[in-house]
Design an enzyme around this catalytic site. Structure first.
Site, short mmCIF file in Angstrom:
data_model
loop_
_atom_site.label_atom_id
_atom_site.label_comp_id
_atom_site.label_asym_id
_atom_site.label_seq_id
_atom_site.Cartn_x
_atom_site.Cartn_y
_atom_site.Cartn_z
N ARG A 161 1.21 0.65 -5.02
CA ARG A 161 2.08 -0.17 -4.20
C ARG A 161 2.26 0.53 -2.87
NH1 ARG A 161 7.95 -2.10 -6.18
NH2 ARG A 161 8.38 0.08 -5.79
N ASP B 287 5.44 8.88 -11.94
CA ASP B 287 5.88 10.25 -11.69
C ASP B 287 6.50 10.86 -12.94
OD1 ASP B 287 4.99 10.28 -9.12
OD2 ASP B 287 6.95 9.90 -8.19
N THR C 29 5.04 -1.73 2.67
CA THR C 29 4.99 -3.19 2.52
C THR C 29 5.30 -3.64 1.10
OG1 THR C 29 2.66 -3.18 1.87
CG2 THR C 29 3.13 -3.26 4.24
N ASP D 194 10.67 6.19 -11.29
CA ASP D 194 9.24 6.01 -11.03
C ASP D 194 8.47 6.36 -12.29
OD1 ASP D 194 6.48 6.61 -10.28
OD2 ASP D 194 7.20 6.24 -8.24
C1 PRP Z 1 4.40 1.15 -10.09
C2 PRP Z 1 4.33 0.54 -11.48
C3 PRP Z 1 3.72 -0.79 -11.22
C4 PRP Z 1 4.26 -1.16 -9.88
C5 PRP Z 1 5.35 -2.17 -10.06
O1 PRP Z 1 3.18 1.64 -9.73
O2 PRP Z 1 3.62 1.32 -12.39
O3 PRP Z 1 2.30 -0.77 -11.19
O4 PRP Z 1 4.80 0.04 -9.29
O5 PRP Z 1 5.84 -2.60 -8.83
P1 PRP Z 1 5.67 -4.09 -8.34
O6 PRP Z 1 6.01 -5.00 -9.49
O7 PRP Z 1 6.64 -4.18 -7.21
O8 PRP Z 1 4.25 -4.28 -7.88
P2 PRP Z 1 2.98 2.54 -8.40
O9 PRP Z 1 2.53 1.68 -7.28
O10 PRP Z 1 4.19 3.38 -8.17
O11 PRP Z 1 1.71 3.42 -8.78
P3 PRP Z 1 1.52 4.54 -9.92
O12 PRP Z 1 1.55 3.84 -11.26
O13 PRP Z 1 0.19 5.10 -9.58
O14 PRP Z 1 2.65 5.54 -9.79
N1 URA Z 2 7.60 1.25 -9.93
C1 URA Z 2 8.23 2.15 -10.71
O1 URA Z 2 7.61 3.11 -11.19
N2 URA Z 2 9.54 1.99 -10.93
C2 URA Z 2 10.23 0.97 -10.43
O2 URA Z 2 11.43 0.87 -10.68
C3 URA Z 2 9.56 0.03 -9.63
C4 URA Z 2 8.23 0.19 -9.40
#
Ligand code: PRP
Ligand code: URA
Length: 209
Positions: free
Chosen positions: A104, A203, A108, A200
């Site tokens: 994400r 993380d 944006t 997160d």
């Molecule tokens: C997080 C999560 C989802 C997304 C959800 O991923 O694991 O994929 O955000 O958010 P949304 O519904 O607003 O799209 P992130 O982009 O943080 O990547 P990661 O899993 O690599 O940490």
């Molecule tokens: N991605 C995450 O990992 N946590 C949230 O709460 C939203 C998006």
């Protein structure tokens, strides 16, 4: 419109409490996510179609059943979806696993696809797209679009925590897809994080920041 199923089994709800807790460290967080994923998979696969078969037991022939068709495809969204795969594979060890890489954009909040590798014959498989967090729904919607573009038509979305905004987005973009979550939370904060959520997910699973 796709339905939202909240999986309220007491074991799922109990484990989710400790997954949410801010003092739960990486090792325990990972183990709990794996355990809860196995329990959720048990509930989500309740309606898989069966076909009749026979099997020879040591004392006779049993009329019995096996799951119909090709083995399921699990499609975790990288990274955080990875944390849920092994728990499901404990229950369904023959499942094929595809991967969709999305992140994400922090400014944006739009998903950016960087990887996609899926099993063959997606059109013949039941598919479970896996992502622990359904926040704005942008990532899940993009992941569902990607599996559909490769032929999938029988698809479920599995997440741990959903926000109403994400549920509405997936229901609008993919009305044919049911959503399975352990909890529906209040909403999103200004950074697009689910409140109260669990922080997160990527993380916390991988010990990054
Ligand atoms: C997080 C999560 C989802 C997304 C959800 O991923 O694991 O994929 O955000 O958010 P949304 O519904 O607003 O799209 P992130 O982009 O943080 O990547 P990661 O899993 O690599 O940490
Ligand atoms: N991605 C995450 O990992 N946590 C949230 O709460 C939203 C998006």
């Amino acid at each position: 419109m796709g339905r939202l199923h909240i999986l309220d089994h007491p074991l799922i709800q109990h484990k989710l409490t400790y997954i949410r807790a801010k003092d739960t460290g990486t090792k325990e967080f990972r183990a709990l996510v794996e355990e809860v994923s196995m329990l959720m998979a048990y509930e989500i696969t309740r309606d898989l179609p069966l076909v009749e078969t026979t099997v020879e037991t040591p004392v006779g022939v049993a009329q019995t059943k096996v799951i119909e068709g090709r083995t399921l495809a699990l499609v975790p969204v990288l990274r955080a979806g990875l944390g849920m795969v092994h728990g499901i594979l404990n229950l369904i060890p023959n499942a094929k696993v595809g991967h969709i890489g999305l992140y994400r954009d922090p400014d944006t909040l739009q998903p950016v696809e960087y990887y996609c590798k899926l099993p063959q014959y997606m059109e013949e498989r039941d598919v479970i797209v896996i992502d622990p967090m359904l926040a704005t729904g942008g990532s899940a919607s993009a992941a569902l679009r990607a599996v559909k573009a490769r032929g999938a038509s029988s698809i479920k979305l599995m997440c741990l925590v959903a926000a109403p905004e994400g549920v509405a987005r997936v229901q609008a973009d993919h009305p044919d897809v049911d959503i399975y979550a352990a909890a529906l939370d209040q909403g999103l904060n200004d950074h697009g994080y689910i409140v109260p959520g669990l922080g997160d997910a990527g993380d916390r699973l991988f010990g990054t920041r």
